[in-house]
Design a protein around this motif. Structure first.
Motif, PDB file in Angstrom:
ATOM      1  N   THR A  18     110.380  26.187  12.086  1.00 27.24           N
ATOM      2  CA  THR A  18     110.993  26.976  11.019  1.00 27.24           C
ATOM      3  C   THR A  18     112.478  26.724  10.834  1.00 27.24           C
ATOM      4  O   THR A  18     112.959  26.596   9.706  1.00 27.24           O
ATOM      5  CB  THR A  18     110.774  28.466  11.302  1.00 27.24           C
ATOM      6  OG1 THR A  18     111.234  28.769  12.626  1.00 27.24           O
ATOM      7  CG2 THR A  18     109.287  28.819  11.197  1.00 27.24           C
ATOM      8  N   ALA A  53     105.257  29.049   4.928  1.00 26.08           N
ATOM      9  CA  ALA A  53     104.603  29.658   6.090  1.00 26.08           C
ATOM     10  C   ALA A  53     103.541  30.659   5.655  1.00 26.08           C
ATOM     11  O   ALA A  53     102.424  30.675   6.194  1.00 26.08           O
ATOM     12  CB  ALA A  53     105.647  30.339   6.964  1.00 26.08           C
ATOM     13  N   ARG A  54     103.862  31.487   4.685  1.00 27.79           N
ATOM     14  CA  ARG A  54     102.881  32.485   4.221  1.00 27.79           C
ATOM     15  C   ARG A  54     101.666  31.807   3.595  1.00 27.79           C
ATOM     16  O   ARG A  54     100.524  32.243   3.800  1.00 27.79           O
ATOM     17  CB  ARG A  54     103.549  33.427   3.215  1.00 27.79           C
ATOM     18  CG  ARG A  54     104.632  34.320   3.823  1.00 27.79           C
ATOM     19  CD  ARG A  54     104.997  35.453   2.888  1.00 27.79           C
ATOM     20  NE  ARG A  54     105.528  34.976   1.612  1.00 27.79           N
ATOM     21  CZ  ARG A  54     106.818  34.723   1.378  1.00 27.79           C
ATOM     22  NH1 ARG A  54     107.711  34.907   2.347  1.00 27.79           N
ATOM     23  NH2 ARG A  54     107.223  34.306   0.191  1.00 27.79           N
ATOM     24  N   LEU A  85     106.593  36.562   8.437  1.00 30.18           N
ATOM     25  CA  LEU A  85     105.590  36.012   9.340  1.00 30.18           C
ATOM     26  C   LEU A  85     104.990  37.111  10.214  1.00 30.18           C
ATOM     27  O   LEU A  85     103.770  37.148  10.431  1.00 30.18           O
ATOM     28  CB  LEU A  85     106.220  34.918  10.213  1.00 30.18           C
ATOM     29  CG  LEU A  85     105.271  34.123  11.101  1.00 30.18           C
ATOM     30  CD1 LEU A  85     104.267  33.341  10.257  1.00 30.18           C
ATOM     31  CD2 LEU A  85     106.051  33.173  12.009  1.00 30.18           C
TER      32      LEU A  85
END
Length: 344
Positions: A18, A53-54, A85
Motif C-alpha cells: 500500500t 484495494a476495495r 480496508l
C-alpha cells in the motif's frame, strides 16, 4: 519439477503493497528506512489508490481469501486507505493481518487497538531489542519506552475487545535477528511475556545490500553459534513464561547447522510457502507471486496488472501456472532465503 499448481479458488492471503515509502522511522535494514536516511530528490512516494484495494476485496476472485495484509514495507497505519480496508474486512469474512513499527501514528495504541482488534487475526509489532539502547540503534527514531507503553495499552484494549466480542486478536513481536540484538533475544521473550504478547516470530536479517552483510547471523560460523545460543535462551525464557501462566509462542526459533568446510550453508531448500498459495499486489496494481524483491522487479515473469484484468484471471493464467510448476528450477528460487530457516 514441482507438481504444484495455484489453488483453484484463488489465494488464501493477499498482501497489498500500500505505501512502501511512507514511514516515521528510518531503519537501515528496510528499503524505506534507507531511503529516508538518504532521500533522492524528485522521487515520489509509491502509494496504492484505496479504491484499488476495495475493488480487489469485492471481486469474485477474492472468494477464497481468509486474510489481507496491508504493506509490510513502510508503515501501513500511515496509508490513507487503512480505514477503508478495515471496514471492508469488518463487512465480510476476511481477517486483517497487519505489521506496524509500534509508534501507532495518529490514533495512538489504544485507539488503534479499538479499530484493529475486532477485525485482525494478528497484529505484529516490529521489535528488535530488550533494551532501549539496542532497540533504538536498530530502529532509528524509535522511543523505546513509549513503544513499551504502547504495547501495554494495545493489549489492555485488545483484551477488552475480546471480552466483548469473543474474538481475540493475536499480538506478536516480529523480530529481525542480527548481530546487534542476538545477545538480547532471551530477554526479549521475557519482555514479550510480561507485556501480554502472544507470539515472538523471528526472521533472520536478509543482507540484500552490502551494509547489512556483517550483521547477518547465518553468514558466518560465529554468527550461527551466537544464534544457536540465543535459541537456547529464547526457549528457556518461553518455558519460564509458560510455567508462570504467560505462554509465548516462538516461531522460527530453531538452531542452524554449522557451515560446511567451504563456508557455504547446508540448509536444504523447503517447498515455497508462497507461489500458488498467496498473492502480492504492488502499489500500481502489478501482480507478484511472492515477496522476493526479484519477483517485484519482474524477474519471475510478467503476470499482469490488477485493474486492467481481474485478480481471478491472473491467478488462473498460464504465467502463474508455469512458475508454480517449475519454480524449483528457477535460478532465483533455487537460492531463495525465504525457503530456508528464518527466511519467512
Amino acid at each position: 519439477m514441482s507438481t504444484r499448481l495455484p489453488s483453484p479458488p484463488g489465494p488464501w492471503r493477499l498482501t497489498l503493497v500500500t505505501d512502501p515509502d511512507d514511514c516515521n522511522l528510518a531503519c537501515d535494514m528496510c528499503e524505506c528506512g534507507r531511503a529516508r536516511l538518504a532521500p533522492v530528490a524528485g522521487t515520489a512516494p509509491r502509494r496504492m489508490d484505496p479504491a484499488l484495494a476495495r475493488t480487489l476485496l469485492a471481486e469474485p476472485g477474492a472468494q477464497n481469501l481468509r486474510e489481507v495484509i496491508p504493506s509490510t514495507m513502510g508503515e501501513p497505519l500511515l496509508w490513507a486507505g487503512i480505514d477503508g480496508l478495515v471496514d471492508a474486512c469488518a463487512a465480510g469474512t476476511i481477517r486483517l493481518n497487519l505489521t506496524t513499527n509500534g509508534t501507532w501514528p495518529g490514533r495512538g495504541a489504544s485507539g488503534w487497538a479499538l479499530r484493529l482488534a475486532p477485525v485482525a487475526s494478528d497484529v505484529k509489532v516490529s521489535w528488535n531489542g530488550a533494551s532501549a539502547a539496542t532497540a533504538e540503534a536498530i530502529m532509528a527514531g524509535l522511543d523505546f519506552d513509549a513503544a513499551v507503553e504502547g504495547v501495554r495499552r494495545f493489549t489492555t484494549e485488545r483484551d477488552r475487545v475480546a471480552a466483548r466480542t469473543g474474538h481475540r486478536c493475536r499480538l506478536s513481536f516480529q523480530v529481525t535477528a542480527q548481530a546487534g540484538n542476538v545477545g538480547e533475544l532471551g530477554a526479549l521473550v521475557r519482555l514479550a511475556a510480561s507485556l501480554g504478547v502472544d507470539r515472538v516470530k523471528v526472521n533472520q536479517l536478509q543482507p540484500r545490500v552490502d551494509l547489512l552483510a556483517r550483521r547477518a547471523l547465518p553468514a558466518s560460523q560465529v554468527g550461527r553459534d551466537g544464534w544457536n545460543r540465543a535459541v537456547t535462551s529464547m526457549r528457556e525464557a518461553a518455558a519460564e513464561a509458560a510455567a508462570a501462566g504467560r505462554a509465548v509462542e516462538l516461531e522460527n526459533v530453531t538452531p542452524l547447522p554449522p557451515l560446511t568446510s567451504s563456508g557455504r550453508p547446508v540448509e536444504p531448500a523447503t517447498p515455497c510457502p508462497f507461489v500458488g498459495r498467496e498473492a502480492w499486489v504492488l502499489h500500481d496494481g502489478t501482480f507478484a507471486p511472492c515477496p522476493h524483491p526479484a519477483a517485484w522487479r519482474g524477474e519471475l515473469g510478467d503476470f499482469g496488472v490488477v485493474g486492467r484484468q481481474p485478480l481471478s484471471a491472473i491467478w488462473g493464467g498460464e504465467s502463474l501456472a508455469r512458475l508454480a510448476a517449475g519454480y524449483e528450477d528457477h535460478p532465483v528460487c533455487k537460492t531463495c532465503a525465504l525457503r530456508r530457516p528464518g527466511g519467512a
